[in-house]
Scaffold this active site. Structure first.
Site, short mmCIF file in Angstrom:
data_model
loop_
_atom_site.label_atom_id
_atom_site.label_comp_id
_atom_site.label_asym_id
_atom_site.label_seq_id
_atom_site.Cartn_x
_atom_site.Cartn_y
_atom_site.Cartn_z
N VAL A 1 0.86 -1.18 0.00
CA VAL A 1 0.00 0.00 0.00
C VAL A 1 0.89 1.22 0.00
O VAL A 1 1.73 1.40 0.89
CB VAL A 1 -0.94 0.02 1.23
N ALA B 1 4.50 4.09 3.09
CA ALA B 1 3.98 2.86 2.47
C ALA B 1 4.10 1.73 3.47
O ALA B 1 4.74 1.87 4.50
CB ALA B 1 4.79 2.52 1.21
N LYS B 2 3.48 0.61 3.20
CA LYS B 2 3.65 -0.60 4.01
C LYS B 2 3.25 -1.77 3.15
O LYS B 2 2.46 -1.62 2.20
CB LYS B 2 2.75 -0.54 5.25
N GLY B 3 3.78 -2.94 3.46
CA GLY B 3 3.41 -4.11 2.66
C GLY B 3 3.54 -5.36 3.48
O GLY B 3 3.97 -5.32 4.64
#
Ligand code: NAD
Length: 418
Positions: A60, A105-107
């Site tokens: 994201v 962001a992060k994932g």
């Protein structure tokens, strides 16, 4: 342990709560409450027994108005789009509050790394990297380690991305091994950063750090390192825990023996350590102490248990450990909360140093990194404190006013295309 919490709603509500303090177009505020891009990939990986398993992964990309997207990758069975989006949004505020030129962001990949072999993890990582490779890069989006990912995983990502590009691209991820362009000081940065911010806050609020009784939930990269720095600054670590429970001594724990036991047996065994008794994680949160460090999971202080807290100050080493309901209770009780986006920003700050060194092919000394880290965190704390005093709001609200204000201003200056 925790009540069911919609992390994304929690993150969006935090923005709503400070919007009245900002002179910003409502449309821009609505824009920064949602991610710019949400990527879901379903991909195969070969298991050791010859079968093929399909995994779901996310990245994201919340906001890149102030610079490339930046944030960790998590391998965990409970990874989902809702929490990943909230974590991506918190990354945007974290990089903004300490004023480094990144977005958020992060994932993650929904998987259970504890049940996978090293070979399976490598194949999963390499295929996931290939799937998201059109969307990442040193000037686009730079992943980093998070829960159950580490420098080894970052090395596989860097290698896979470099093969796709046909050259060594060290700046595509941070938190790499030192041999591959990782930075000195990255390993201890978050725990050390927590203690730097706490020391400033103690000075400001008249809590002597020397002799302060500190209870720490979590003893991993953040909690374990913070314990070491608190101890070396003369504070008394009276309790520490892991997922199985904790240990306590009101006069101060034998920290060296405790951490040796944890390393040897992967748990705290009071009989082996000596001079301490066993306590549960819930008892640790309610201990009579000066400083409570939350360095394990999200949503541990909720509307149900926040009233039990007796600490004068809470340090959020973990991301999102306090729900908005808990926050209101703590504020009423007069507990000082050092918010996650500031208290645990040490990691992303040294990640930024790593990226700068990679792009410029420089190597900074440990001393240079330590000084720069301390300067950024102390300056950021002072900026947050000033807003907190001027507007008579909590440190969390002040940190959000500063961070969201910076991102919104950047949007205004860039304008809306076309
Ligand atoms: P880690 O895996 O090294 O350690 C996590 C610790 O939490 C372990 O001691 C584990 O036993 C404990 N824990 C797990 N489940 C628990 C439970 N149910 N009750 C009590 N303790 C439990 O992880 P870390 O890197 O120390 O990260 C801790 C938190 O800090 C996470 O929320 C992470 O997102 C956040 N954080 C980490 C960094 C970083 O640079 N490592 C940076 C910013 C934020």
């Amino acid at each position: 342990m925790a009540e069911t919490v919609d992390s994304l709603k929690n993150a969006q509500r935090q923005v709503d709560m400070i919007s009245k303090y900002l002179d910003v177009d409502e449309g821009i505020l609505e824009k920064i409450k949602v991610p710019r891009r949400e990527i879901t990939v379903n991909f195969p990986a070969k298991m050791d027994d010859g079968t093929v398993k399909i995994f779901t992964g996310y990245r994201v990309q919340h906001n890149d108005t102030r610079g490339p997207f930046k944030g960790g990758l998590r391998y965990h069975p409970e990874v989902d789009m809702n929490e990943t989006t909230a974590l991506a949004m918190w990354m945007t505020w974290k990089t903004a509050v300490v004023n480094i030129p990144f977005g958020g962001a992060k994932g993650g990949v929904k998987c259970n790394p504890k049940e996978m072999s090293e070979g399976e993890l490598e194949r999963l990582t390499r295929r996931f990297t290939w799937e998201i490779s059109p969307f990442i890069g040193p000037d686009v989006d730079i992943p980093a380690p998070d829960v159950y990912t580490n420098p080894r995983v970052m090395a596989w990502i860097m290698d896979t991305y470099s093969i796709i590009k046909g050259r060594a691209v060290t700046g595509v991820v941070t938190g790499k091994p030192l041999e591959l362009g990782g930075s000195l000081g990255r390993f201890e940065a978050t725990g050390k950063g927590c203690v730097i911010v706490t020391a400033k806050a103690c000075q400001e609020y008249g809590i002597p750090l020397e002799g302060a009784r500190v209870a720490i939930q979590g003893s991993g990269n953040v909690g374990g390192i913070a314990a070491y720095y608190f101890d070396s600054m003369g504070a008394k670590v009276v309790a520490i825990s892991d997922s199985k429970g904790g240990i306590y001594n009101e006069k101060g724990l034998p920290l060296k023996r405790a951490m040796e036991c944890k390393t040897k047996h992967d748990r705290f065994i009071p009989e082996e350590i000596g001079d301490c008794v066993a306590i549960t994680n819930q008892e640790l949160l309610a201990l009579d102490c000066d400083i409570l460090v939350l360095a394990a999971l999200g949503n541990v202080l909720t509307g149900e248990n926040a009233a039990d807290v007796k600490a004068k100050m809470i340090v959020e080493g973990a991301n999102g450990p306090t729900t908005t309901e808990a926050d209101l209770i703590l504020e009423e009780k007069g507990v000082i909360v050092l918010p996650d986006i500031l208290a645990n920003a040490g990691g992303v700050i040294v990640s930024y140093f790593e990226w700068v060194q990679n792009l410029q092919e420089l190597l900074w000394s440990e001393e240079e990194i330590a000084t720069r880290l301390q300067n950024i965190l102390e300056r950021s704390f002072e900026e947050v404190l000033k807003i907190s005093k001027d507007k008579k709001v909590s440190l969390r609200m002040a940190a959000y006013i500063l961070a969201v204000g910076r991102v919104a201003k950047a949007h205004e200056l860039r304008g809306i295309y076309p």
